[in-house]
Scaffold this active site. Sequence first.
Site, PDB file in Angstrom:
ATOM      1  N   CYS A   2     163.200 -97.386  20.578  1.00  0.00           N
ATOM      2  CA  CYS A   2     161.980 -98.171  20.644  1.00  0.00           C
ATOM      3  C   CYS A   2     161.280 -97.836  21.955  1.00  0.00           C
ATOM      4  O   CYS A   2     161.844 -97.167  22.811  1.00  0.00           O
ATOM      5  CB  CYS A   2     162.281 -99.663  20.634  1.00  0.00           C
ATOM      6  SG  CYS A   2     163.075-100.238  19.116  1.00  0.00           S
ATOM      7  N   TYR A 261     166.113 -84.974  22.869  1.00  0.00           N
ATOM      8  CA  TYR A 261     165.218 -85.162  21.729  1.00  0.00           C
ATOM      9  C   TYR A 261     164.142 -86.227  21.910  1.00  0.00           C
ATOM     10  O   TYR A 261     162.988 -86.002  21.557  1.00  0.00           O
ATOM     11  CB  TYR A 261     166.061 -85.511  20.494  1.00  0.00           C
ATOM     12  CG  TYR A 261     165.246 -85.863  19.274  1.00  0.00           C
ATOM     13  CD1 TYR A 261     164.651 -84.863  18.506  1.00  0.00           C
ATOM     14  CD2 TYR A 261     165.050 -87.189  18.889  1.00  0.00           C
ATOM     15  CE1 TYR A 261     163.900 -85.178  17.378  1.00  0.00           C
ATOM     16  CE2 TYR A 261     164.288 -87.506  17.765  1.00  0.00           C
ATOM     17  CZ  TYR A 261     163.723 -86.505  17.013  1.00  0.00           C
ATOM     18  OH  TYR A 261     162.970 -86.813  15.923  1.00  0.00           O
ATOM     19  N   ASP A 371     166.710 -78.749  18.544  1.00  0.00           N
ATOM     20  CA  ASP A 371     167.272 -79.583  19.604  1.00  0.00           C
ATOM     21  C   ASP A 371     168.683 -80.044  19.259  1.00  0.00           C
ATOM     22  O   ASP A 371     169.545 -80.139  20.114  1.00  0.00           O
ATOM     23  CB  ASP A 371     166.355 -80.776  19.905  1.00  0.00           C
ATOM     24  CG  ASP A 371     165.952 -81.516  18.658  1.00  0.00           C
ATOM     25  OD1 ASP A 371     166.765 -82.299  18.144  1.00  0.00           O
ATOM     26  OD2 ASP A 371     164.816 -81.297  18.185  1.00  0.00           O
TER      27      ASP A 371
END
Length: 511
Positions: A2, A261, A371
């Site tokens: 988040c 990432y 990644d």
Amino acid sequence: MCGISALILADHGASACPDLFESLGLLQHRGQDAAGIVTSGPKGRLYQCKGNGMVRDVFSESQLAGLVGSLGIGHVRYPTAGSSSTSEAQPFYVNSPYGITFAHNGNLTNADELRVYLDKIAHRHINTDSDSELLLNILANNLQKTGKFRINEEDIFTAIKDLHCQVRGGYACVAMVAGYGIIGIRDPHGIRPLIMGRRQNPAGYDYMFSSESIVLESLGFTDYEDVKPGEAVIITQGGHVSRRQLVVAEKIAPCIFEYVYFARQDSVIDGISVYDARLSMGEALADQVTRSFGKDLDIDVVIPVPDTSRVAALELSRKLNIIYREGFNKNRYVGRTFIMPGQQTRRKNVRRKLNAMTLEFHDKNVLLVDDSIVRGTTSKEIIQMARDAGAKKVYFASCAPPIRYPNVYGIDMPTRQELVAHERNIEQVAEEIGADKVIYQELDDLVQSVRRFNTSIQTFDTSVFDKHYVTGDIDDRYLAQLEGVRSEGTKSRLSIDSDCVGLYNSFQTKP
Ligand SMILES: *[C@@H]1O[C@H](CO)[C@@H](O)[C@H](O)[C@H]1NC(C)=O
Ligand SMILES: CC(=O)N[C@H]1CO[C@H](CO)[C@@H](O)[C@@H]1O
């Protein structure tokens, strides 16, 4: 994952909403499932708008105009295991004591115990499955205990210090106390990031907290600094800033996946540029490719899987002295597949999202760079696309080591069984995803690629690779429980620090 933001303006007549709205847009990559803003206006009244969807869809112009006041907090959410429909969008609000709103990034590992505590001892009603509501109610309950009509800084620090004793997991939080100010909190291990900065204007300094430095940079804030692991920062409406180190954890362990990432490459977390870290990962991965191929290095071209891996792939190609080409074209108006819930959506999305250019693949041995490899379904599809476009051999290199364990600190990783590297060796992974060879980064190399830019950090959270969970409370039973395999006797237990016992004196879960 988040994203969170909090803003307090020096000019009490100005509106915090436009910058908060923009900050959420800049954090959109951290969550596309829901968004929300709460502001505090005249007389300490709160104004809120939140809902499911992308930032641009959640807020209409008239709703934004209704979010008045010079301070506020905001949140973008991504769905975690089945939570998108059951959990309400953040921020959350409690009216007692003082009117507190709260948003957080992360995941708690003792949520079950906290639920019992809040229900049986604190008599607080919890209405959703969200950890944020738990955190907020723990904080509110701790503040309530002061029994005061008006709280001061000392009370807030004490309440947060107690909160650190009560909760386990990874959490970076922002809170706002109506008519008082904003608060930034980072968990003692520093697993989730939180940064603060200030911006000078004629009325004084504006202050902001955010998950990523790019937000502060874009909005003209300077002097930014990470909120330290275990530290809390209170900024009042009078512009007074108090920082306090409340807990010192044995180990600081920022999440390494932010660098691999999640974070934007133009962000800096804990003094480490994500961009630098990714360049380094590419360099280390190049050495790994060389080791893995030995004398038979038969790669014609290095092609990144857009977007995250571009930086690393570029550096890798430079180091290997093999040409770098953009072989995949991205349709930028389709969402990131990793974030979409449900396998079915994921599969279809890859081809909707990417197109392989025959020009770059035809008759070539290609090294694709990504990644990471999570479920392997995306990688498999991409490799097939490369073959369909005429590639002779398709090698696949991952900037991250094999992901074998779930993440319990706020990154939405699937269960162990769904991870392609779980209980598979590298050759088996290659077979599973249809690659001629898979090259994984070594864990040590990944850690060094990040750590070299801030050597004061001894460890990172690397639990998805090595099953080492820094909070010390995760065992096979916990992981099984996560996967819905409820075994006998998995009643929640309390593990609390000795100096926290007082907080729980009347509370023990029965065996
Ligand atoms: C390195 O990380 C630690 C832990 O978050 C932080 O306190 C420190 O300021 C960082 N160093 C730099 C140079 O940013
Ligand atoms: C956002 C959130 O609260 N996510 C999850 C955190 O972890 C628990 C399991 O311990 C899940 O139930 C939550 O949905």
